[in-house]
Motif scaffolding. Sequence first.
Motif, short mmCIF file in Angstrom:
data_model
loop_
_atom_site.label_atom_id
_atom_site.label_comp_id
_atom_site.label_asym_id
_atom_site.label_seq_id
_atom_site.Cartn_x
_atom_site.Cartn_y
_atom_site.Cartn_z
N TYR A 45 0.85 -1.20 0.00
CA TYR A 45 0.00 0.00 0.00
C TYR A 45 0.88 1.25 0.00
N ALA A 46 0.36 2.30 -0.61
CA ALA A 46 1.06 3.58 -0.60
C ALA A 46 0.02 4.70 -0.61
N VAL A 47 0.41 5.85 -0.10
CA VAL A 47 -0.45 7.04 -0.09
C VAL A 47 0.16 8.08 -1.01
N PHE A 48 -0.69 8.72 -1.82
CA PHE A 48 -0.26 9.74 -2.79
C PHE A 48 -1.14 10.97 -2.64
N GLU A 49 -0.58 12.13 -3.01
CA GLU A 49 -1.39 13.34 -3.16
C GLU A 49 -2.27 13.16 -4.39
N ALA A 50 -3.55 13.48 -4.27
CA ALA A 50 -4.48 13.22 -5.36
C ALA A 50 -4.39 14.25 -6.48
N ASP A 51 -4.15 15.52 -6.14
CA ASP A 51 -4.24 16.60 -7.12
C ASP A 51 -2.89 16.88 -7.75
N THR A 52 -2.47 16.05 -8.69
CA THR A 52 -1.21 16.23 -9.38
C THR A 52 -1.29 15.59 -10.77
N PRO A 53 -0.67 16.22 -11.78
CA PRO A 53 -0.67 15.61 -13.12
C PRO A 53 0.23 14.39 -13.22
N ALA A 54 0.95 14.05 -12.13
CA ALA A 54 1.81 12.87 -12.14
C ALA A 54 1.05 11.59 -11.78
N LEU A 55 -0.28 11.67 -11.63
CA LEU A 55 -1.15 10.51 -11.46
C LEU A 55 -2.23 10.55 -12.53
N ALA A 56 -2.64 9.36 -12.99
CA ALA A 56 -3.69 9.29 -14.01
C ALA A 56 -4.41 7.95 -13.92
N VAL A 57 -5.60 7.91 -14.49
CA VAL A 57 -6.37 6.67 -14.56
C VAL A 57 -5.72 5.75 -15.59
N ARG A 58 -5.57 4.48 -15.22
CA ARG A 58 -4.99 3.49 -16.14
C ARG A 58 -6.09 2.89 -17.00
N PRO A 59 -5.96 2.98 -18.33
CA PRO A 59 -6.96 2.36 -19.20
C PRO A 59 -7.02 0.85 -18.99
N ARG A 60 -8.19 0.27 -19.15
CA ARG A 60 -8.36 -1.15 -18.91
C ARG A 60 -7.49 -2.00 -19.83
N GLU A 61 -7.26 -1.51 -21.05
CA GLU A 61 -6.48 -2.30 -22.02
C GLU A 61 -4.97 -2.23 -21.78
N LEU A 62 -4.53 -1.44 -20.82
CA LEU A 62 -3.10 -1.32 -20.50
C LEU A 62 -2.81 -2.11 -19.23
N ALA A 63 -1.96 -3.12 -19.33
CA ALA A 63 -1.64 -3.95 -18.17
C ALA A 63 -0.97 -3.14 -17.08
N ALA A 64 -1.22 -3.51 -15.82
CA ALA A 64 -0.68 -2.78 -14.69
C ALA A 64 0.84 -2.76 -14.71
N GLU A 65 1.47 -3.90 -15.01
CA GLU A 65 2.93 -3.96 -15.02
C GLU A 65 3.51 -3.01 -16.07
N HIS A 66 2.89 -2.97 -17.24
CA HIS A 66 3.35 -2.07 -18.30
C HIS A 66 3.19 -0.62 -17.86
N ALA A 67 2.02 -0.31 -17.28
CA ALA A 67 1.77 1.07 -16.85
C ALA A 67 2.79 1.52 -15.81
N ALA A 68 3.20 0.62 -14.92
CA ALA A 68 4.14 0.98 -13.86
C ALA A 68 5.51 1.35 -14.41
N THR A 69 5.83 0.94 -15.63
CA THR A 69 7.14 1.28 -16.21
C THR A 69 7.17 2.66 -16.84
N LEU A 70 6.02 3.29 -17.03
CA LEU A 70 5.94 4.46 -17.90
C LEU A 70 6.23 5.82 -17.26
N LEU B 58 4.13 2.30 -27.85
CA LEU B 58 5.14 2.12 -26.80
C LEU B 58 5.08 0.68 -26.32
N PRO B 59 6.01 -0.17 -26.73
CA PRO B 59 5.97 -1.57 -26.31
C PRO B 59 6.35 -1.73 -24.85
N CYS B 60 5.99 -2.85 -24.27
CA CYS B 60 6.38 -3.15 -22.90
C CYS B 60 7.87 -3.47 -22.88
N THR B 61 8.63 -2.79 -22.03
CA THR B 61 10.09 -2.92 -22.02
C THR B 61 10.61 -3.63 -20.77
#
Length: 338
Positions: free
Chosen positions: A121-146, A301-304
């Motif tokens: 678990y982690a806590v983040f500030e909500a109001d920042t452009p450095a967070l975004a909703v992850r699209p369903r078609e993008l795997a979590a592991e791939h998103a975490a690399t970006l 952008l392929p998964c790296t």
Amino acid sequence: MPTTMTAVVARRYGPPGELRVEDLPVPRPGPGQIQVRVRAASVNPADVWNLSGVMRDLLPLAFPLVPGGDFAGTVTETGAGVTRFAVGEELFGVGFPRTMAEIAGRVSAPPSLSTGSSAEYAVFEADTPALAVRPRELAAEHAATLPTVGLAALAMFRAGGFRAGETVLVVGAAGGVGGVAIPLLAAAGAHVIATALPEDERYVRELGAAEVIDYRSADPVAETLRLHPGGVDALVSLVLPGDRLTEASRVLRPNGRVIRFATPNFAPTELRSDLRDVGFHAFAHAGDLDRLAAAAAEGILPCTISRRYLLKEGPRAYADLAGRHTRGKLVIVMPDSA
């Protein structure tokens, strides 16, 4: 909601070998914050540099510390006043330790602060452009690399002013930023020359490099000029310090551009008068993470990911990043995502 969680923990400044996996209290969100059940977290060189203490005067840390900024996960709780995200939404992004608020403000405004992503678990500030909703078609592991490398690559792309048909030499192509920068350049119609080790040639070609120079057995400057006697339009340096950039800039044709991180260590010591020095800072503009997510979901952008680690193996991920040749990204996968 559990009261304790498993996390990678640093108790003091030191090498990655001193990291341990421990149980810590689950962080709770305050006003304007969200709690996230982390599904995947990627590691970055800055995590290792900060832990080493080499930058403690500029970027102080408070211990015990959970390292890691890049993540993908699910919102599990919201603090008072949060309207941007809701419980159950899938997010991705990056956050910095709270003691690094000043440097975090140079990456996004408002700054993105976190309790550390190498944990359940982690806590983040909500109001920042450095967070975004992850699209369903993008795997979590791939998103975490970006987030970290993607924001840097977008900043490089904007600063470079690249045009279709230009020839661009990318130095440091097989690293994390190169995994986003090369596909962006190729998609824009640039002819990309990449420096890489022989074992990484196929990888950087799949990213979009048209030519690959083995920097271990050949002089990249001489080899580039052999292949392109008139020089290239732009040199993108993701790794070279300033004193080596001066020599590397010989590959550029008149009015060529050196594009590099805008820090004193990366500034060329001297450039020909006909060349341009273009520095860039990684900064999260509104919509940047959405753009990266869309490009990844579309296959631009392929998964790296080159290696995955269970959370209990998290310290080894940081040790491997510090001590082994790394291609692409290393990712820590949480228990319920393994």
